[in-house]
Design a protein around this motif. Sequence first.
Motif, PDB file in Angstrom:
ATOM      1  N   MET A 218      -6.648  -1.196   1.485  1.00 35.73           N
ATOM      2  CA  MET A 218      -6.964  -0.203   2.515  1.00 35.73           C
ATOM      3  C   MET A 218      -8.440  -0.248   2.887  1.00 35.73           C
ATOM      4  SD  MET A 218      -4.817   3.175   1.375  1.00 35.73           S
ATOM      5  CE  MET A 218      -3.172   3.095   0.682  1.00 35.73           C
TER       6      MET A 218
ATOM      7  N   GLY B 268       0.668   5.902  -0.186  1.00 40.26           N
ATOM      8  CA  GLY B 268      -0.095   7.127  -0.298  1.00 40.26           C
ATOM      9  C   GLY B 268       0.815   8.336  -0.198  1.00 40.26           C
TER      10      GLY B 268
ATOM     11  N   THR C 169      -8.291   7.629   4.821  1.00 39.34           N
ATOM     12  CA  THR C 169      -6.923   7.895   5.303  1.00 39.34           C
ATOM     13  C   THR C 169      -6.755   9.314   5.827  1.00 39.34           C
ATOM     14  OG1 THR C 169      -6.352   8.334   2.986  1.00 39.34           O
ATOM     15  CG2 THR C 169      -5.744   6.161   3.876  1.00 39.34           C
TER      16      THR C 169
ATOM     17  N   ILE D 151      -5.502   0.504  -2.848  1.00 44.91           N
ATOM     18  CA  ILE D 151      -6.712   1.097  -2.259  1.00 44.91           C
ATOM     19  C   ILE D 151      -7.704   0.008  -1.843  1.00 44.91           C
ATOM     20  CG2 ILE D 151      -8.710   2.573  -2.725  1.00 44.91           C
ATOM     21  CD1 ILE D 151      -6.867   4.291  -4.486  1.00 44.91           C
TER      22      ILE D 151
ATOM     23  N   MET E 161      -3.083   1.466   6.236  1.00 47.29           N
ATOM     24  CA  MET E 161      -1.760   1.068   5.749  1.00 47.29           C
ATOM     25  C   MET E 161      -1.208  -0.168   6.465  1.00 47.29           C
ATOM     26  SD  MET E 161      -0.760   3.263   3.342  1.00 47.29           S
ATOM     27  CE  MET E 161       1.039   3.374   3.353  1.00 47.29           C
TER      28      MET E 161
ATOM     29  N   LEU F 286      -5.347   6.404   8.804  1.00 48.95           N
ATOM     30  CA  LEU F 286      -4.324   6.070   7.814  1.00 48.95           C
ATOM     31  C   LEU F 286      -3.453   4.913   8.286  1.00 48.95           C
ATOM     32  CD1 LEU F 286      -1.081   7.090   8.185  1.00 48.95           C
ATOM     33  CD2 LEU F 286      -2.206   9.304   8.131  1.00 48.95           C
TER      34      LEU F 286
ATOM     35  N   THR G 267       0.857  -1.191   0.000  1.00 50.50           N
ATOM     36  CA  THR G 267       0.000   0.000   0.000  1.00 50.50           C
ATOM     37  C   THR G 267       0.889   1.236   0.000  1.00 50.50           C
ATOM     38  OG1 THR G 267      -0.180  -0.078   2.427  1.00 50.50           O
ATOM     39  CG2 THR G 267      -1.965  -1.072   1.175  1.00 50.50           C
TER      40      THR G 267
ATOM     41  N   PRO H  69      -4.427   8.180  -0.748  1.00 46.38           N
ATOM     42  CA  PRO H  69      -4.099   6.816  -1.178  1.00 46.38           C
ATOM     43  C   PRO H  69      -3.834   6.727  -2.676  1.00 46.38           C
ATOM     44  CG  PRO H  69      -6.452   7.019  -0.752  1.00 46.38           C
ATOM     45  CD  PRO H  69      -5.819   8.313  -0.308  1.00 46.38           C
TER      46      PRO H  69
END
Length: 201
Positions: free
Chosen positions: A113, A37, A127, A110, A137, A133, A35, A106
């Motif tokens: 998440m 972001g 997030t 996604i 994550m 977040l 993941t 993100p």
Amino acid sequence: MAKLPFSFYQQDDVNALAIALLGKRLFTFVDGKLTAGIIVETEAYKGIEDKASHAYGGRFTDRTKVMYEPGGLSYVYLCYGIHHLFNVVTAAKGTPHAVLVRGLEPVIGIDVMLERRGMEVLKPNLTAGPGALAKAMGIDRRLNGLELNGSEIWIEDAAEDWQPGTVVASHRIGVGYADDHALLPWRYYLKGNKYVSKPRT
């Protein structure tokens, strides 16, 4: 993009570094899932002299000891026994500065998440906010004290086409216990980004 070098994190000015982290990309590889972001919101904590810092007055405990290590490590702690929060340890060894990452846009993983957050549709609250977040994550205490250029959690430089926009400085959130230091404008975020936590000015 390249992972940020340790020299990036070892700057003495924690506020400048909190601003510099905006636009950088946070990655995790947890339980075989990638993941990532874009960091859009941060808060600076200035160690021993900062009433809002866990290290205020030189507090050195099992929880805070990682803050005294050289910059470039993760500091993950459990807030109110519920939310894990992710911080970047900064400055030289013995100077317990840290930057809390509060908001993330993100970009990779996604679907992962959403599953971690128990959500079906992408919305900003996925997030926006440090607890949200971290959960999205996959960040928890297992990642505490890790080097931020490793294989489980790391930060890369901003993409070449990244346009930072206007940076807003405001008071930090949830630190009313810090008296006058609660009003210091040490929270930074990208104006207009929907993944910034509330309040937004």
